[in-house]
Design an enzyme around this catalytic site. Structure first.
Site, PDB file in Angstrom:
ATOM      1  N   PHE A   6       0.858  -1.192   0.000  1.00  0.00           N
ATOM      2  CA  PHE A   6       0.000   0.000   0.000  1.00  0.00           C
ATOM      3  C   PHE A   6       0.896   1.246   0.000  1.00  0.00           C
ATOM      4  O   PHE A   6       1.839   1.334   0.788  1.00  0.00           O
ATOM      5  CB  PHE A   6      -0.882  -0.027   1.248  1.00  0.00           C
ATOM      6  CG  PHE A   6      -1.994   0.974   1.219  1.00  0.00           C
ATOM      7  CD1 PHE A   6      -3.184   0.696   0.561  1.00  0.00           C
ATOM      8  CD2 PHE A   6      -1.859   2.192   1.857  1.00  0.00           C
ATOM      9  CE1 PHE A   6      -4.222   1.610   0.546  1.00  0.00           C
ATOM     10  CE2 PHE A   6      -2.896   3.122   1.845  1.00  0.00           C
ATOM     11  CZ  PHE A   6      -4.081   2.834   1.190  1.00  0.00           C
ATOM     12  N   TYR A  61     -11.178   2.064  10.478  1.00  0.00           N
ATOM     13  CA  TYR A  61     -12.391   2.482   9.761  1.00  0.00           C
ATOM     14  C   TYR A  61     -12.820   1.542   8.648  1.00  0.00           C
ATOM     15  O   TYR A  61     -13.802   1.794   7.970  1.00  0.00           O
ATOM     16  CB  TYR A  61     -12.233   3.906   9.214  1.00  0.00           C
ATOM     17  CG  TYR A  61     -10.988   4.162   8.372  1.00  0.00           C
ATOM     18  CD1 TYR A  61     -10.918   3.760   7.056  1.00  0.00           C
ATOM     19  CD2 TYR A  61      -9.893   4.813   8.919  1.00  0.00           C
ATOM     20  CE1 TYR A  61      -9.792   3.992   6.295  1.00  0.00           C
ATOM     21  CE2 TYR A  61      -8.751   5.053   8.171  1.00  0.00           C
ATOM     22  CZ  TYR A  61      -8.709   4.647   6.865  1.00  0.00           C
ATOM     23  OH  TYR A  61      -7.579   4.877   6.112  1.00  0.00           O
ATOM     24  N   LYS A  62     -12.072   0.458   8.450  1.00  0.00           N
ATOM     25  CA  LYS A  62     -12.457  -0.486   7.390  1.00  0.00           C
ATOM     26  C   LYS A  62     -13.378  -1.549   7.997  1.00  0.00           C
ATOM     27  O   LYS A  62     -14.516  -1.252   8.321  1.00  0.00           O
ATOM     28  CB  LYS A  62     -11.203  -1.052   6.744  1.00  0.00           C
ATOM     29  CG  LYS A  62     -10.452   0.048   5.977  1.00  0.00           C
ATOM     30  CD  LYS A  62      -9.104  -0.356   5.456  1.00  0.00           C
ATOM     31  CE  LYS A  62      -8.493   0.797   4.674  1.00  0.00           C
ATOM     32  NZ  LYS A  62      -7.045   0.671   4.501  1.00  0.00           N
ATOM     33  N   ARG A 117     -12.963  -3.424  -7.358  1.00  0.00           N
ATOM     34  CA  ARG A 117     -12.798  -4.081  -6.052  1.00  0.00           C
ATOM     35  C   ARG A 117     -14.139  -4.257  -5.364  1.00  0.00           C
ATOM     36  O   ARG A 117     -14.925  -3.311  -5.276  1.00  0.00           O
ATOM     37  CB  ARG A 117     -11.943  -3.200  -5.126  1.00  0.00           C
ATOM     38  CG  ARG A 117     -10.502  -3.500  -5.157  1.00  0.00           C
ATOM     39  CD  ARG A 117      -9.738  -2.899  -4.002  1.00  0.00           C
ATOM     40  NE  ARG A 117     -10.299  -1.726  -3.335  1.00  0.00           N
ATOM     41  CZ  ARG A 117      -9.750  -1.164  -2.274  1.00  0.00           C
ATOM     42  NH1 ARG A 117      -8.657  -1.672  -1.748  1.00  0.00           N
ATOM     43  NH2 ARG A 117     -10.289  -0.101  -1.715  1.00  0.00           N
ATOM     44  N   ASP A 162       1.063  -5.013   8.346  1.00  0.00           N
ATOM     45  CA  ASP A 162      -0.051  -4.076   8.262  1.00  0.00           C
ATOM     46  C   ASP A 162      -1.333  -4.904   8.111  1.00  0.00           C
ATOM     47  O   ASP A 162      -1.487  -5.647   7.135  1.00  0.00           O
ATOM     48  CB  ASP A 162       0.147  -3.131   7.063  1.00  0.00           C
ATOM     49  CG  ASP A 162      -0.902  -2.027   7.015  1.00  0.00           C
ATOM     50  OD1 ASP A 162      -2.031  -2.253   7.491  1.00  0.00           O
ATOM     51  OD2 ASP A 162      -0.593  -0.943   6.493  1.00  0.00           O
TER      52      ASP A 162
END
Ligand SMILES: *Cc1c(COP(=O)(O)O)cnc(C)c1O
Length: 414
Positions: free
Chosen positions: A128, A224-225, A373, A199
């Site tokens: 990422f 927040y995911k 996605r 991560d």
């Protein structure tokens, strides 16, 4: 066989789903199929009331007294304690603070100090971007004392060597949903004397993680995911207990001090993992995050993973069965054990196809250059949502409804 799965079959799967009722604990717009919980989870039903209470009855009524009267000072630790079992950590190994990016900075710097005879941060080119940018920034700050080695995933083993201080990897790839073998990668790093920093942004709350069992050194993750903590929610950081004594955060703020309210001139790190804290915790955001973490902890990782696998298997089977003629490629691993909770598809008109899908009430997202996605957050996505989403995708591809100028206009956030 796949093509023969009917909408009624999907409804039957929902009827048998042991965690189906948890969907009612989230605020989701009616008629929207939300397959983007891997980017931003929806609000838990109780979050508005909880945050409202903190504002009115705690902050509003008691002002500064809230820190003790309402336990604000202990709130980050309480949420960290609830996250720990979701990632296979023990109590006292997790903090909740800052953002994933900032926690990466703290832990990468700490890792370089723990392996001060080794200059290299090893990562993969497809990691990422913020992870790579943070490493780059840290390397720049250290002025030649450290370097970032980027390799392709297939070359990670070759990238290891006696100069590697820390291997920094994202467990579930944000583009493809491919999941690393955490046990094997961690063992390989340890064999050459390096630390690992995982991560878990696309893992926490979506796939079971066993940090202690695999002897992981350090980890970070996102609130927040799949943890549904709200936009920009505080993140978490993990450090194995065996490292605490030697662990030093470069952001040595007062909340990580052994005794912040002594107002000492000198910094003395807090005894345990709390030394990773820097500044004053954001109580309103933490109140929301606590609701989000509770919404996941109440279900438990085993049930979540079982449903997540079933959802992604169904999606793949339906895409193969119903969209085979439209130039769609399934990018994510077919084998469930190698896949997180998302499935990515490739299509040359990817961005426009996703915009057309969103216009048709199916929210996924797009990643450059051609990836569609779809995140399948098992806490609230239904099997019938999967069926309907594939059907709308099929209609859009079949009619070429996506091939319109309005669907090619790029927003600032994709
Ligand atoms: C979402 C995500 C982040 C987010 O970092 P922020 O500091 O919250 O912006 C970091 N790393 C990975 C792998 C992510 O998926």
């Amino acid at each position: 066989m796949a093509a023969a799965i009917s909408r009624d079959d999907a409804l039957a799967l929902d009827a048998e789903d042991p965690i189906a009722a948890f969907r009612d604990r989230f605020v989701l717009p009616r008629d929207l199929i939300y397959l983007d919980g891997n980017s931003l989870g929806p609000p838990p039903l109780n979050v508005q009331q909880r945050v409202g209470e903190v504002m009115a009855r705690e902050w509003g009524a008691d002002l500064i007294g809230g820190w003790t009267k309402h336990g604000w000072i202990d709130l980050p630790g309480r949420i960290a304690g609830a996250i720990a079992p979701l990632i296979g950590a023990s109590q006292g190994e997790v903090v909740v603070a800052d953002s994933t990016s900032v926690n990466l900075f703290k832990l990468l710097a700490a890792a370089l100090r723990l392996r001060s005879d080794r200059p290299v941060i090893l990562s993969e080119r497809d990691n990422f971007p913020t992870d790579l940018y943070i490493a780059e920034g840290l390397v720049g700050l250290l002025g030649g004392g450290a370097s970032l080695r980027l390799v392709d995933r297939a070359d990670l083993a070759d990238g290891l060597g006696p100069d590697v201080a820390v291997v920094m990897l994202t467990h579930v790839d944000f583009r493809t949903g491919a999941m690393h073998d955490m046990a094997a990668r961690t063992a390989a790093a340890h064999e050459c004397g390096a630390l690992v920093l995982w991560d878990l942004s696309h893992s926490a709350g979506a796939v079971p993680v066993e940090l202690d069992r695999h002897q992981v050194d350090l980890a970070v993750g996102c609130g927040y995911k799949y943890l549904n903590g709200g936009p920009g929610a505080p993140a978490f950081a993990f450090a194995a207990r065996r490292h605490h004594q030697e662990l030093r955060s470069p952001l040595s703020g007062w909340m990580g001090h052994a005794s912040p309210f002594d107002f000492d001139v000198d910094y003395r790190p807090a005894p345990g993992v709390d030394r990773l804290l820097a500044g004053t915790p954001p109580i309103l955001s933490l109140a929301a995050l606590e609701c989000g973490v509770e919404s996941i902890a109440a279900i438990g990782m085993d049930l979540l993973r079982a449903k997540s696998v079933a959802l992604t298997e169904l999606f793949i089977a339906l895409v193969e069965g119903r969209c085979a003629d439209f130039g769609i490629e399934i990018v994510s691993p077919r084998e469930a054990a190698l896949r997180g909770s998302q499935v990515s598809l490739r299509h040359p008109g990817g961005y426009a196809v996703m915009q057309a899908l969103i216009a048709a009430g199916v929210v996924g997202d797009f990643r450059h250059p051609d990836l569609l996605r779809f995140g399948f957050a098992p806490a609230y996505v239904r099997f019938v949502d999967v069926w309907d989403a594939v059907e709308r995708l099929r209609e859009i591809l079949d009619s070429a409804a996506w091939d319109r100028a309005e669907y090619r206009v790029r927003g600032k956030v994709t």
